[in-house]
Enzyme design. Structure first.
Site, PDB file in Angstrom:
ATOM      1  N   LYS A 190     -12.486   1.131  -5.793  1.00 14.69           N
ATOM      2  CA  LYS A 190     -11.908   0.329  -4.720  1.00 14.69           C
ATOM      3  C   LYS A 190     -12.080  -1.137  -5.101  1.00 14.69           C
ATOM      4  CE  LYS A 190     -12.030  -0.549   0.251  1.00 14.69           C
ATOM      5  NZ  LYS A 190     -12.709  -0.246   1.532  1.00 14.69           N
ATOM      6  N   ARG A 200      -6.724  -4.666   7.855  1.00 15.09           N
ATOM      7  CA  ARG A 200      -7.790  -5.327   8.611  1.00 15.09           C
ATOM      8  C   ARG A 200      -7.279  -5.785   9.974  1.00 15.09           C
ATOM      9  NH1 ARG A 200     -10.066  -8.415   3.214  1.00 15.09           N
ATOM     10  NH2 ARG A 200     -11.109  -6.580   2.338  1.00 15.09           N
ATOM     11  N   LYS A 244      -7.960   2.609  -5.041  1.00 11.65           N
ATOM     12  CA  LYS A 244      -7.383   1.777  -3.982  1.00 11.65           C
ATOM     13  C   LYS A 244      -7.504   0.312  -4.384  1.00 11.65           C
ATOM     14  CE  LYS A 244      -7.764   0.794   0.983  1.00 11.65           C
ATOM     15  NZ  LYS A 244      -8.532   1.014   2.228  1.00 11.65           N
ATOM     16  N   SER A 270      -2.014  -0.867   2.971  1.00 12.76           N
ATOM     17  CA  SER A 270      -1.223  -1.513   4.017  1.00 12.76           C
ATOM     18  C   SER A 270      -0.349  -2.625   3.459  1.00 12.76           C
ATOM     19  CB  SER A 270      -2.162  -2.078   5.090  1.00 12.76           C
ATOM     20  OG  SER A 270      -3.086  -3.009   4.525  1.00 12.76           O
TER      21      SER A 270
END
Length: 321
Positions: A190, A200, A244, A270
Site C-alpha cells: 500500500k 478520505r 493499492k 477512489s
C-alpha cells in the site's frame, strides 16, 4: 495477425485474459441513520448507505453474482478520538452492517478493513504520539479490532494499516478466538499515494488528517520493497495479498502475482475511479469502455481480482454481454 482480429467472435475466441463477475469486490460506505443514500461528491455514482441500504447492496451483489462486499464506515466526528476506540465497539457501523448482511444475505462474502483511520480524530491508521505512529501498540489495537469484526460475521480481514508484524499477530488473535477459518487479505503493498483523496472524503477523514502517511505507507518509487513486504505478510499467514493503488502500480501487481504464487488483488482506488468518471461526464472518453478496459488491465497483469467502485456497473455490463 489481423485475420484473428477481423470479427468479434474471433477476437473473443483468442482473447488471452477476460474479466468476469467472479473477479469483482465491491467497496461500499456505511453511515449512521436511515433514509436515502448520501452522495459522495468526489466520487460520482458512489453513495454512503444506511445499514439497510448495505443489506440492499448485498442483495444486489448476490443477484449480480458479485462474490464479496468490502465495508468502510463514515464515522461521525463525535465518535472519533485519539485512540480510535470506536474500532473496538461491537456495535460500530461496520459490525452492525456485517451482522445485518449475514442475517439477510449469508452467501455474500464480507471484507472488513482493519485500520484505525476511520476512527481516529487525527486521521492516521495507527496510534499517534506527537507526530510518531506507534507500531506495536497499534498492532495490539488492530488484533482486537479484527476479532470484533470476525465475531460480527466478517469473512475476510483486510489489514490496510501497514504496521510491521500485524499479519502474524492478527492471525494468532483470530485463531485464539476461534476464528481459524477467517481469511486475511493483506494490503501488502500500500503506497503513500495521491489517489486516496476521494476515499478520505467518503469516510470523513480527509479534513482531519494531520501530516501525511509516508512513515508507514510505501514510497511510490519502490518495487523491490513490495516484494519484501508481501513475502513477509505471506510468511506471517496472509491468505491473499493486495496492491493499492491499482493502475499506477500494474508493474507491482504483475511482479507479485508472478513471483509469490498467492492470490494477488488490486484496489482500483477512489482517485482512479473519480478520474474515469470525471472524464466520462465531460465527454472526454467513453466511460463504459474505459471502465472495462481498466478492469481488464488488472487481469492482464495477473490479478486474481479487483476491488472497484465500478463493480455493480461492470457486473451489469458483463451480464448484458
Amino acid at each position: 495477425m489481423r485475420r484473428l482480429r477481423q470479427a468479434d467472435w474471433s477476437r473473443r475466441l483468442v482473447r488471452e485474459t477476460a474479466v468476469g463477475v467472479d473477479d469483482l469486490i465491491w467497496p461500499i460506505f456505511v453511515r449512521d441513520g436511515d433514509g436515502e443514500p448520501e452522495s459522495v461528491p468526489s466520487m460520482p455514482g458512489v453513495f454512503r448507505l444506511s445499514v439497510e441500504g448495505c443489506v440492499d447492496a448485498a442483495r444486489r451483489a448476490r443477484d449480480l453474482g458479485i462474490p464479496v462486499l468490502a465495508l468502510f464506515p463514515y464515522t461521525d466526528a463525535s465518535k472519533r478520538d485519539e485512540g480510535g476506540s470506536e474500532a473496538l465497539n461491537p456495535a460500530n457501523l461496520v459490525c452492525t452492517a456485517s451482522r445485518a448482511i449475514k442475517a439477510a444475505v449469508p452467501d455474500v462474502g464480507i471484507l472488513c478493513d482493519v485500520a484505525l483511520d476511520p476512527y481516529t480524530s487525527h486521521g492516521h491508521d495507527g496510534l499517534l504520539v506527537g507526530d510518531r505512529i506507534l507500531n506495536d501498540e497499534t498492532v495490539d489495537m488492530l488484533c482486537r479490532q479484527a476479532v470484533v469484526q470476525a465475531e460480527a460475521g466478517c469473512d475476510i480481514i483486510g489489514p490496510s494499516d501497514m504496521m510491521d508484524g500485524r499479519v502474524a499477530c492478527i492471525r494468532a488473535a483470530l485463531d485464539a478466538a476461534g476464528h481459524r477459518d477467517t481469511l486475511i487479505m493483506s494490503y501488502a503493498a500500500k503506497y503513500a499515494s495521491a489517489f486516496y483523496g476521494p476515499f478520505r472524503d467518503a469516510v470523513g477523514s480527509g479534513s482531519m488528517l494531520k501530516g501525511d502517511k509516508r512513515t508507514y505507507q510505501m514510497d511510490y518509487g519502490n518495487r523491490d520493497e513490495a516484494i519484501r513486504e508481501a513475502a513477509q505478510d505471506i510468511a506471517e499467514g496472509a491468505d491473499m495479498i493486495m496492491v493499492k493503488p491499482g493502475m499506477p502500480y500494474l508493474d507491482v501487481v504483475a511482479r507479485l502475482a508472478g513471483e509469490l504464487g498467492v492470490p494477488t488483488f488490486a484496489y482500483q482506488t477512489s482517485g482512479e475511479y473519480a478520474m474515469i468518471m470525471a472524464a466520462a461526464q465531460n465527454g472526454w472518453l467513453d466511460g463504459d469502455r474505459a471502465m472495462m478496459e481498466s478492469l481488464g488491465a488488472f487481469k492482464r497483469a495477473g490479478a486474481a481480482g479487483v476491488l472497484s467502485y465500478f463493480s455493480p456497473k461492470a457486473a451489469e455490463a458483463l451480464r448484458r454481454r
